[in-house]
Design a protein around this motif. Structure first.
Motif, PDB file in Angstrom:
ATOM      1  N   CYS A   1       0.855  -1.187   0.000  1.00 30.17           N
ATOM      2  CA  CYS A   1       0.000   0.000   0.000  1.00 30.17           C
ATOM      3  C   CYS A   1       0.892   1.238   0.000  1.00 30.17           C
ATOM      4  O   CYS A   1       2.121   1.149   0.059  1.00 30.17           O
ATOM      5  N   GLY A   2       0.265   2.410  -0.049  1.00 31.61           N
ATOM      6  CA  GLY A   2       0.992   3.670   0.046  1.00 31.61           C
ATOM      7  C   GLY A   2       1.481   4.176  -1.295  1.00 31.61           C
ATOM      8  O   GLY A   2       1.111   3.676  -2.363  1.00 31.61           O
ATOM      9  N   THR A   3       2.367   5.179  -1.224  1.00 32.95           N
ATOM     10  CA  THR A   3       2.913   5.798  -2.429  1.00 32.95           C
ATOM     11  C   THR A   3       4.429   5.757  -2.386  1.00 32.95           C
ATOM     12  O   THR A   3       5.046   5.761  -1.310  1.00 32.95           O
ATOM     13  N   LEU A   4       5.040   5.691  -3.534  1.00 29.13           N
ATOM     14  CA  LEU A   4       6.500   5.630  -3.620  1.00 29.13           C
ATOM     15  C   LEU A   4       7.107   7.006  -3.329  1.00 29.13           C
ATOM     16  O   LEU A   4       6.440   8.034  -3.453  1.00 29.13           O
ATOM     17  N   PRO A   5       8.382   7.031  -2.964  1.00 20.48           N
ATOM     18  CA  PRO A   5       9.056   8.330  -2.788  1.00 20.48           C
ATOM     19  C   PRO A   5       8.959   9.166  -4.063  1.00 20.48           C
ATOM     20  O   PRO A   5       8.862   8.625  -5.178  1.00 20.48           O
ATOM     21  N   SER A   6       8.980  10.464  -3.907  1.00 21.29           N
ATOM     22  CA  SER A   6       8.757  11.364  -5.041  1.00 21.29           C
ATOM     23  C   SER A   6       9.755  11.139  -6.172  1.00 21.29           C
ATOM     24  O   SER A   6       9.425  11.268  -7.341  1.00 21.29           O
ATOM     25  N   SER A   7      10.980  10.780  -5.858  1.00 19.60           N
ATOM     26  CA  SER A   7      11.984  10.534  -6.890  1.00 19.60           C
ATOM     27  C   SER A   7      12.746   9.276  -6.534  1.00 19.60           C
ATOM     28  O   SER A   7      13.526   9.254  -5.588  1.00 19.60           O
ATOM     29  N   MET A   8      12.490   8.227  -7.316  1.00 17.04           N
ATOM     30  CA  MET A   8      13.153   6.963  -7.028  1.00 17.04           C
ATOM     31  C   MET A   8      14.660   7.048  -7.232  1.00 17.04           C
ATOM     32  O   MET A   8      15.425   6.318  -6.628  1.00 17.04           O
TER      33      MET A   8
ATOM     34  N   PHE B   1      16.313   0.127  -2.117  1.00 15.29           N
ATOM     35  CA  PHE B   1      14.932   0.349  -1.656  1.00 15.29           C
ATOM     36  C   PHE B   1      14.085  -0.916  -1.805  1.00 15.29           C
ATOM     37  O   PHE B   1      13.455  -1.380  -0.847  1.00 15.29           O
ATOM     38  N   TRP B   2      14.081  -1.485  -3.015  1.00 20.15           N
ATOM     39  CA  TRP B   2      13.221  -2.638  -3.243  1.00 20.15           C
ATOM     40  C   TRP B   2      13.759  -3.876  -2.546  1.00 20.15           C
ATOM     41  O   TRP B   2      12.970  -4.697  -2.024  1.00 20.15           O
ATOM     42  N   ASP B   3      15.064  -4.061  -2.517  1.00 20.64           N
ATOM     43  CA  ASP B   3      15.621  -5.208  -1.811  1.00 20.64           C
ATOM     44  C   ASP B   3      15.248  -5.179  -0.335  1.00 20.64           C
ATOM     45  O   ASP B   3      14.904  -6.200   0.261  1.00 20.64           O
ATOM     46  N   THR B   4      15.317  -3.993   0.236  1.00 25.84           N
ATOM     47  CA  THR B   4      14.972  -3.846   1.651  1.00 25.84           C
ATOM     48  C   THR B   4      13.482  -4.075   1.876  1.00 25.84           C
ATOM     49  O   THR B   4      13.070  -4.691   2.870  1.00 25.84           O
ATOM     50  N   ALA B   5      12.647  -3.578   0.945  1.00 27.86           N
ATOM     51  CA  ALA B   5      11.204  -3.732   1.090  1.00 27.86           C
ATOM     52  C   ALA B   5      10.796  -5.206   1.041  1.00 27.86           C
ATOM     53  O   ALA B   5       9.940  -5.655   1.816  1.00 27.86           O
TER      54      ALA B   5
END
Length: 597
Positions: A414-421, A428-432
């Motif tokens: 859920c939620g929104t991604l950071p404004s600038s990946m 980021f994705w590995d940690t998520a």
């Protein structure tokens, strides 16, 4: 008038007339007097000698004998007439039956002749089509024998090619780096595994005794109703755009409606992505997967490889229909139906007994709309907030093509991604997705820096040993073992920990009655449970456990994570014991933090 003057009596005839003895003048005398004009036209002739018809004659009554005789004669006449009628009816019935039987035989013969004619016409058409087909597939049929040998080898080996999986291949863990994709990496891993198994270089053309196996393609089949399903309407275009923008070589996306004709064997696709919201019946998905996962023989004689990765896109709350607000959303059983469809995907993978092995991923998203919440990803069905279309699309792409921990997992986002990946941490994705390893059940951060790693590791291992020895508050006993097995060490600077493994108890499937215990004692010659017990009863069981992991992240932060481990497929989750362990771990970390201060 004499008989000689009678028109019927001629004396010259050789044979005497039948009325030669009748005296017409005597019997019926003629009155030649002219008629009286006053006489009515219908008055009787004036022949006094003529006999009367009985009009006006008084008849004597019949006696009993005469009446009985007349009655008897009447009954005889009536019965005779009835018998004659019955005989006539029976004759007519037999005649009609005979005619009907003849008619039936004639119709049957005509029907058989017509059927034979139609059959001959059909066989001529079939022969023509068969001839055309055989002419067009002459080369393909030449490789049927090798294709059959390939199918037998893949099914009978017990191992087969590990296609579409992302984990251990022949004892080696295949992990995609940030610059590669799952589909491409698996294709390379399969080729490598094939070469190792054959002991020589791989060939794509085959030989007289080696079957040709078609290479799996980087194709993703998306089963979604983009016209009626609101989730698919929003997500499929964004998802297609994101997949086409990945570094997956020659990636192809094929969108099919659930009612469309599914290609047998999936046309060598690598992945099938199903929108659970587009399908109303679990049986419909079973039929779809039955067609897509079939082994096929292609026109060029190669053995097709069916998809080996199944991904289901669903909504939040399908496992929480007893809780608000999902109990309201499930008023008509909509969420229950989606859960049944999710289970079809999971069961298709877990109950598969033929090669190649399959992987599944269930991804649950909230309402697709703007959100002011930060992006969050958790194992299971635990989140409640909405998600943006972009966050959902990128999260699905990562789960499909890049993150190994998403395999054989259920996750919600859920939620929104950071404004600038680009400005976000490269991990980021590995940690998520790291929380899916195990899966993770607890994470404790802000407990120090990397310099205290050794001390914290020693502290955690000592705590685990004390908990194992005391067993206080645990419904299932545990045993601690220093060291862990992990697939995420490449994402961290340092990682180690301790395992708390649950021990089997005399409950559930391990319960033994008195007779069974006595039989076990007789077989072992000693008391059950002693060191001399029969080796047949010394089994290594996977009752589950908790890994307590001490880690140093890439940015040199110290943290502790707890994750499930060592659970067999049929093992029961020890929820009460897990809660106790996690509560004790949190208390121990609170003590650690206080000592730091």
């Amino acid at each position: 008038r004499s008989s000689t003057n009678s028109p019927r009596g001629d004396a010259n005839n050789e044979e005497e007339a039948w009325d030669a003895n009748v005296d017409y003048d005597k019997e019926w005398p003629r009155d030649d007097a002219p008629p009286d004009p006053s006489t009515a036209w219908d008055a009787l002739p004036n022949v006094p000698q003529a006999p009367r018809l009985g009009i006006g004659v008084n008849l004597e009554p019949l006696n009993e004998e005469e009446a009985a005789e007349i009655k008897k004669e009447a009954e005889g006449i009536i019965n005779s007439a009835i018998d004659e009628g019955i005989r006539d009816i029976e004759k007519l019935r037999k005649k009609m039956s005979k005619e009907m039987e003849q008619s039936r035989k004639i119709m049957q013969i005509a029907s058989e002749l017509e059927a034979q004619r139609k059959s001959e016409e059909l066989m001529k058409k079939i022969d023509k089509l068969t001839g055309n087909f055989l002419d067009s597939t002459k080369e393909t049929r030449a490789s049927t024998k090798t294709a059959a040998a390939a199918s037998k080898a893949m099914e009978g080996s017990g191992k087969g090619l590990e296609m579409g999986t992302w984990g251990t291949l022949s004892g080696r863990t295949v992990v995609a780096s940030g610059s590669g994709s799952l589909l491409g990496s698996i294709d390379n891993a399969v080729q490598k595994q094939s070469k190792q198994a054959a002991g020589k270089g791989e060939t794509t053309t085959g030989s007289s005794d080696t079957p040709t196996i078609a290479p799996i393609e980087n194709r993703i089949i998306v089963v979604a109703d983009t016209k009626q399903d609101a989730l698919a309407k929003q997500l499929v275009p964004a998802l297609t755009k994101r997949l086409e923008a990945t570094d997956i070589p020659h990636c192809q996306i094929e969108v099919l409606a659930p009612t469309a004709s599914m290609p047998l064997g999936g046309n060598n696709a690598a992945c099938v992505l199903v929108f659970c919201t587009s399908i109303t019946q679990a049986s419909s998905l079973s039929n779809i997967l039955d067609k897509l996962l079939r082994k096929t023989l292609q026109a060029n004689g190669a053995v097709g490889q069916p998809p080996t990765q199944l991904v289901g896109i669903s909504t939040l709350g399908t496992e929480r229909t007893d809780k608000f607000p999902y109990s309201v959303a499930n008023f008509l059983g909509k969420l229950d139906q989606r859960r049944q469809i999710e289970e079809v995907l999971i069961n298709t993978v877990q109950r598969r007994i033929t090669e190649p092995p399959l992987d599944f991923t269930i991804i649950k998203v909230g309402d697709l709309k703007a959100s002011n919440k930060d992006f969050d990803l958790r194992p299971g069905d635990v989140l409640d907030d909405a998600a943006t279309v972009e966050a959902a699309a990128q999260g699905i792409v990562q789960a499909v093509a890049y993150q190994p921990f998403a395999r054989n997992s259920t996750l919600s986002l859920c939620g929104t991604l950071p404004s600038s990946m680009e400005e976000t941490d490269e991990n980021f994705w590995d940690t998520a997705f790291l929380c899916l390893e195990g899966p993770e059940v607890l994470r404790i951060e802000d407990i120090g820096d990397s310099s205290q790693y050794g001390k914290l590791l020693e502290y955690v291992q000592g705590w685990a040993e004390i908990l194992s020895d005391s067993g206080k508050g645990l419904t299932t006993p545990v045993r601690s073992f220093n060291g862990i097995q992990s697939r995420s060490s490449h994402l961290l600077e340092k990682q180690d920990g301790v395992q708390l493994l649950f021990l089997p108890t005399k409950t559930g499937k391990y319960y033994m009655s008195k007779d069974e215990e006595r039989q076990r004692e007789d077989q072992s010659g000693k008391k059950a449970g002693t060191a001399g017990a029969s080796p047949a009863f010394r089994r290594t069981v996977r009752e589950g456990g908790i890994d307590v992991v001490v880690e140093v992240t890439k940015d040199s932060k110290l943290r502790v994570r707890a994750r499930r481990c060592n659970y067999a497929d049929d093992a029961v989750i020890k929820e009460l014991s897990e809660e106790t362990i996690l509560k004790r771990l949190e208390d121990a970390m609170d003590v650690w933090k206080k000592e730091l201060v």
